[in-house]
Motif scaffolding. Structure first.
Motif, short mmCIF file in Angstrom:
data_model
loop_
_atom_site.label_atom_id
_atom_site.label_comp_id
_atom_site.label_asym_id
_atom_site.label_seq_id
_atom_site.Cartn_x
_atom_site.Cartn_y
_atom_site.Cartn_z
N PRO A 285 0.82 -1.37 -0.06
CA PRO A 285 0.08 -0.12 -0.22
C PRO A 285 1.01 1.18 0.14
N LEU A 286 0.38 2.12 -0.61
CA LEU A 286 1.23 3.42 -0.78
C LEU A 286 0.31 4.68 -0.29
N TYR A 287 0.71 5.77 -0.34
CA TYR A 287 0.12 6.90 -0.14
C TYR A 287 -1.14 7.36 -0.76
N LYS A 288 -0.84 7.37 -1.90
CA LYS A 288 -1.91 7.68 -2.94
C LYS A 288 -1.74 6.82 -4.40
N MET A 289 -2.94 6.38 -4.89
CA MET A 289 -2.78 5.64 -6.06
C MET A 289 -3.75 6.46 -7.27
N GLY A 290 -3.52 6.22 -8.63
CA GLY A 290 -4.19 6.71 -9.24
C GLY A 290 -4.56 6.22 -10.71
N TRP A 291 -5.52 6.65 -11.47
CA TRP A 291 -5.58 6.23 -13.02
C TRP A 291 -5.36 6.87 -13.82
N PHE A 292 -4.61 6.84 -14.94
CA PHE A 292 -4.18 7.52 -15.82
C PHE A 292 -4.56 7.06 -17.29
N ARG A 293 -4.87 7.91 -18.22
CA ARG A 293 -5.09 7.34 -19.66
C ARG A 293 -4.31 8.03 -20.61
N GLN A 294 -3.89 7.16 -21.80
CA GLN A 294 -3.30 7.77 -22.84
C GLN A 294 -3.76 7.17 -24.12
N ALA A 295 -4.31 8.01 -25.06
CA ALA A 295 -4.96 7.80 -26.05
C ALA A 295 -3.79 8.03 -27.53
N PRO A 296 -4.04 7.35 -28.53
CA PRO A 296 -2.97 7.32 -29.43
C PRO A 296 -2.56 8.84 -29.92
N GLY A 297 -1.72 9.44 -29.88
CA GLY A 297 -1.16 10.68 -30.31
C GLY A 297 -1.44 11.84 -29.37
N LYS A 298 -1.93 11.28 -28.15
CA LYS A 298 -1.96 12.36 -27.09
C LYS A 298 -1.44 12.18 -25.74
N GLU A 299 -1.26 12.87 -24.98
CA GLU A 299 -0.52 12.87 -23.58
C GLU A 299 -1.35 12.16 -22.80
N ARG A 300 -0.57 11.63 -21.80
CA ARG A 300 -1.19 10.98 -20.78
C ARG A 300 -1.84 11.84 -19.58
N GLU A 301 -2.93 11.65 -19.65
CA GLU A 301 -3.66 12.49 -18.46
C GLU A 301 -4.38 11.83 -17.29
N GLY A 302 -4.47 12.45 -16.31
CA GLY A 302 -5.18 11.83 -15.09
C GLY A 302 -6.48 11.78 -15.30
N VAL A 303 -6.95 10.72 -14.69
CA VAL A 303 -8.66 10.53 -14.78
C VAL A 303 -9.16 10.43 -13.55
N ALA A 304 -8.60 9.66 -12.33
CA ALA A 304 -9.02 9.67 -11.07
C ALA A 304 -8.09 9.33 -10.08
N GLY A 305 -7.83 9.81 -8.78
CA GLY A 305 -7.06 9.74 -7.60
C GLY A 305 -7.48 9.29 -6.52
N ILE A 306 -6.87 8.69 -5.62
CA ILE A 306 -7.19 8.58 -4.04
C ILE A 306 -6.03 8.41 -3.43
N TYR A 307 -6.32 9.08 -2.19
CA TYR A 307 -5.35 9.13 -1.11
C TYR A 307 -5.62 8.11 -0.30
N SER A 308 -4.80 7.08 0.07
CA SER A 308 -5.09 5.59 0.53
C SER A 308 -5.75 5.58 1.84
N TYR A 309 -4.92 6.65 2.84
CA TYR A 309 -5.31 6.64 4.23
C TYR A 309 -6.52 7.43 4.49
N THR A 310 -6.97 8.46 3.71
CA THR A 310 -8.12 9.27 3.96
C THR A 310 -9.17 8.87 3.24
N GLY A 311 -9.08 8.24 1.93
CA GLY A 311 -10.21 7.83 1.25
C GLY A 311 -10.57 9.10 0.42
N TYR A 312 -9.85 10.09 0.39
CA TYR A 312 -10.31 11.15 -0.29
C TYR A 312 -10.11 11.02 -1.84
N THR A 313 -11.20 11.25 -2.71
CA THR A 313 -10.70 10.93 -4.19
C THR A 313 -10.95 12.27 -5.03
N PHE A 314 -10.53 12.19 -6.32
CA PHE A 314 -10.54 13.30 -7.03
C PHE A 314 -10.89 12.59 -8.27
#
Length: 122
Positions: free
Chosen positions: A27-56
């Motif tokens: 387990p780590l402090y935070k985890m996230g999902w990112f995505r990258q479409a062909p020809g585009k930069e990788r972008e953040g989709v959603a993130g979570i702070y593991s020990y507070t449960g805060y999500t974005f």
């Protein structure tokens, strides 16, 4: 180095759903999902702070995608509903112990999975 393994990607029609999973070796402090479409930069989709449960969640997927973790904080999920063709991309799980920066600041994530592909057809 934390080991991350994603699963759950696939091909669906627009309006469908998929659930992505990511298993971390520790387990780590935070985890996230990112995505990258062909020809585009990788972008953040959603993130979570593991020990507070805060999500974005990014505006582009808000109301359709939900990020969550299991009680061990080592398995990360992304429930994706009402999928659109523009959601087509390689989806990556990431994890970090850094407590600085925005929750989805790519530069703060040092551990990345290999990616799982999502294809949404119209």
């Amino acid at each position: 180095q934390v080991h991350l393994v994603e699963s759950g990607g696939g091909s669906v029609q627009a309006g469908g759903s998929l659930r992505l999973s990511c298993v971390a070796s520790v387990p780590l402090y935070k985890m996230g999902w990112f995505r990258q479409a062909p020809g585009k930069e990788r972008e953040g989709v959603a993130g979570i702070y593991s020990y507070t449960g805060y999500t974005f969640t990014a505006d582009s997927v808000k109301g359709r995608f939900t990020i969550s973790q299991d009680n061990t904080k080592t398995t990360l999920y992304l429930q994706m509903n009402s999928l659109k063709p523009e959601d087509t991309a390689m989806y990556y799980c990431a994890a970090s112990d850094l407590t600085i920066g925005h929750i989805l600041d790519k530069s703060t994530f040092k551990s990345w999975g290999q990616g799982t592909p999502v294809t949404v057809s119209s």
